[in-house]
Scaffold this active site. Structure first.
Site, PDB file in Angstrom:
ATOM      1  N   GLY A  11       0.557  -0.913   0.214  1.00  0.00           N
ATOM      2  CA  GLY A  11      -0.290  -0.363  -0.032  1.00  0.00           C
ATOM      3  C   GLY A  11       0.832   1.413   0.265  1.00  0.00           C
ATOM      4  O   GLY A  11      -0.007   2.374   0.231  1.00  0.00           O
ATOM      5  N   SER A  12       1.979   1.503  -0.468  1.00  0.00           N
ATOM      6  CA  SER A  12       2.645   2.537  -0.438  1.00  0.00           C
ATOM      7  C   SER A  12       2.197   3.851  -1.384  1.00  0.00           C
ATOM      8  O   SER A  12       2.692   4.367  -0.491  1.00  0.00           O
ATOM      9  CB  SER A  12       4.688   2.122  -0.834  1.00  0.00           C
ATOM     10  OG  SER A  12       3.900   1.846  -2.243  1.00  0.00           O
ATOM     11  N   ASN A  13       1.514   3.272  -2.799  1.00  0.00           N
ATOM     12  CA  ASN A  13       1.122   4.169  -3.679  1.00  0.00           C
ATOM     13  C   ASN A  13      -0.192   4.580  -3.014  1.00  0.00           C
ATOM     14  O   ASN A  13      -0.874   6.208  -2.896  1.00  0.00           O
ATOM     15  CB  ASN A  13       1.004   4.183  -4.518  1.00  0.00           C
ATOM     16  CG  ASN A  13       1.276   3.666  -5.112  1.00  0.00           C
ATOM     17  OD1 ASN A  13       1.964   4.435  -6.121  1.00  0.00           O
ATOM     18  ND2 ASN A  13       1.930   1.942  -6.019  1.00  0.00           N
ATOM     19  N   ASN A 108      -6.212   2.538 -13.086  1.00  0.00           N
ATOM     20  CA  ASN A 108      -4.918   1.515 -12.328  1.00  0.00           C
ATOM     21  C   ASN A 108      -3.910   2.294 -12.870  1.00  0.00           C
ATOM     22  O   ASN A 108      -3.537   2.811 -13.599  1.00  0.00           O
ATOM     23  CB  ASN A 108      -5.001   0.154 -13.536  1.00  0.00           C
ATOM     24  CG  ASN A 108      -4.042  -0.852 -12.842  1.00  0.00           C
ATOM     25  OD1 ASN A 108      -4.343  -1.148 -11.590  1.00  0.00           O
ATOM     26  ND2 ASN A 108      -3.433  -1.019 -13.739  1.00  0.00           N
ATOM     27  N   HIS A 110       0.512   1.253 -13.098  1.00  0.00           N
ATOM     28  CA  HIS A 110       1.369  -0.194 -13.631  1.00  0.00           C
ATOM     29  C   HIS A 110       2.439   0.138 -13.620  1.00  0.00           C
ATOM     30  O   HIS A 110       2.897   1.704 -13.943  1.00  0.00           O
ATOM     31  CB  HIS A 110       0.719  -0.614 -15.282  1.00  0.00           C
ATOM     32  CG  HIS A 110       1.402  -1.378 -15.626  1.00  0.00           C
ATOM     33  ND1 HIS A 110       0.834  -3.102 -15.244  1.00  0.00           N
ATOM     34  CD2 HIS A 110       2.504  -1.486 -16.601  1.00  0.00           C
ATOM     35  CE1 HIS A 110       1.428  -3.889 -15.387  1.00  0.00           C
ATOM     36  NE2 HIS A 110       2.726  -2.902 -16.846  1.00  0.00           N
TER      37      HIS A 110
HETATM   38  C1  GAR Z   1       2.937  -0.739  -7.521  1.00  0.00           C
HETATM   39  O1  GAR Z   1       4.056  -0.633  -8.001  1.00  0.00           O
HETATM   40  C2  GAR Z   1       1.953  -0.784  -8.954  1.00  0.00           C
HETATM   41  O2  GAR Z   1       2.413  -0.802 -10.192  1.00  0.00           O
HETATM   42  C3  GAR Z   1       1.789  -2.373  -8.948  1.00  0.00           C
HETATM   43  O3  GAR Z   1       1.966  -2.919  -7.936  1.00  0.00           O
HETATM   44  C4  GAR Z   1       3.044  -2.492  -6.900  1.00  0.00           C
HETATM   45  C5  GAR Z   1       1.803  -1.769  -6.070  1.00  0.00           C
HETATM   46  O4  GAR Z   1       2.779  -1.577  -4.357  1.00  0.00           O
HETATM   47  N1  GAR Z   1       0.671  -2.486  -9.789  1.00  0.00           N
HETATM   48  C6  GAR Z   1       0.335  -3.660 -10.167  1.00  0.00           C
HETATM   49  O5  GAR Z   1       1.881  -4.427 -11.306  1.00  0.00           O
HETATM   50  C7  GAR Z   1      -0.525  -4.002 -11.104  1.00  0.00           C
HETATM   51  N2  GAR Z   1      -0.529  -5.141 -11.862  1.00  0.00           N
HETATM   52  P1  GAR Z   1       2.032  -1.181  -3.731  1.00  0.00           P
HETATM   53  O6  GAR Z   1       0.998  -2.008  -2.519  1.00  0.00           O
HETATM   54  O7  GAR Z   1       3.081  -0.845  -2.611  1.00  0.00           O
HETATM   55  O8  GAR Z   1       1.080   0.411  -3.457  1.00  0.00           O
END
Ligand code: GAR
Length: 190
Positions: A11-13, A108, A110
């Site tokens: 969940g860093s984003n 989304n 990516h």
């Molecule tokens: C992020 O890098 C996002 O771009 C990727 O998962 C990670 C989630 O990180 N998403 C995908 O690959 C979708 N196909 P987070 O949980 O730290 O936000």
């Protein structure tokens, strides 16, 4: 603009979105709820006192929701009247009924410059291929996986000294800047 976030991982984003909201950098957007398909995902720890977080059942298949699960997800998300549903590391493919329920509302994130390197492990794919520039993309979600119209992108240069780990760090930093910026722009009509 009511925002609901879906995620499967640390969940860093989502944290970057919430930080932007606290700092007044999220335009008219307000995060209303966070949902995860993983009961122990870090993203579920982020809500604090204000934002409800919830695990929703999704254990029939690995990469998609069953029709029953999909109806539950639609109902729970609709309860927050979202104007925007943000997939921030959500690792399941969402199908037509879900996308129809939230038509033109699902975006989304990516970790590559689409249309290059769709699918899983996009950062590893880019590293192994030896491209010199990669990055991240925010796009509208369509039934074609990673195929919807692109909203915005951020580029990252791959240096000779980069390792898969250092590249992942750079791409994540770019994501943390890009995603809140896109949400703010959408909330202000771009
Ligand atoms: C992020 O890098 C996002 O771009 C990727 O998962 C990670 C989630 O990180 N998403 C995908 O690959 C979708 N196909 P987070 O949980 O730290 O936000």
């Amino acid at each position: 603009m009511n925002v609901v976030i879906l995620g499967s991982g640390r969940g860093s984003n989502a944290a970057a979105i919430l930080q932007a909201q606290r700092e007044g950098r999220l335009g008219r957007a307000q995060v209303r709820a966070i949902f995860s398909d993983q009961p122990h995902a870090g993203i579920l720890e982020l809500g604090g006192d204000e934002i409800p977080t919830c695990y929703l059942k999704a254990d029939t298949f690995k990469t998609k929701l069953s029709p029953e699960e999909e109806q539950l997800w639609i109902k729970e998300i609709e309860a927050h009247a979202p104007d925007l549903v943000v997939l921030a590391g959500f690792m399941r493919v969402l199908k037509e009924p879900f996308l129809r329920a939230f038509e033109n509302k699902v975006i989304n994130l990516h970790p590559s410059l689409l249309p290059s390197f769709p699918g899983l492990d996009a950062i590893g794919q880019a590293y192994r291929r030896g491209v010199k520039i990669t990055g991240c993309t925010v796009h509208w979600v369509s039934p074609e996986v990673d195929g919807g119209k692109i909203i915005d992108q951020e580029a990252v240069r791959i240096e000779k000294t980069d390792t898969p780990e250092s590249l992942a760090q750079k791409v994540h930093a770019a994501e943390h800047a890009l995603l809140p910026r896109v949400i703010a722009a959408l909330s202000e009509g771009m």
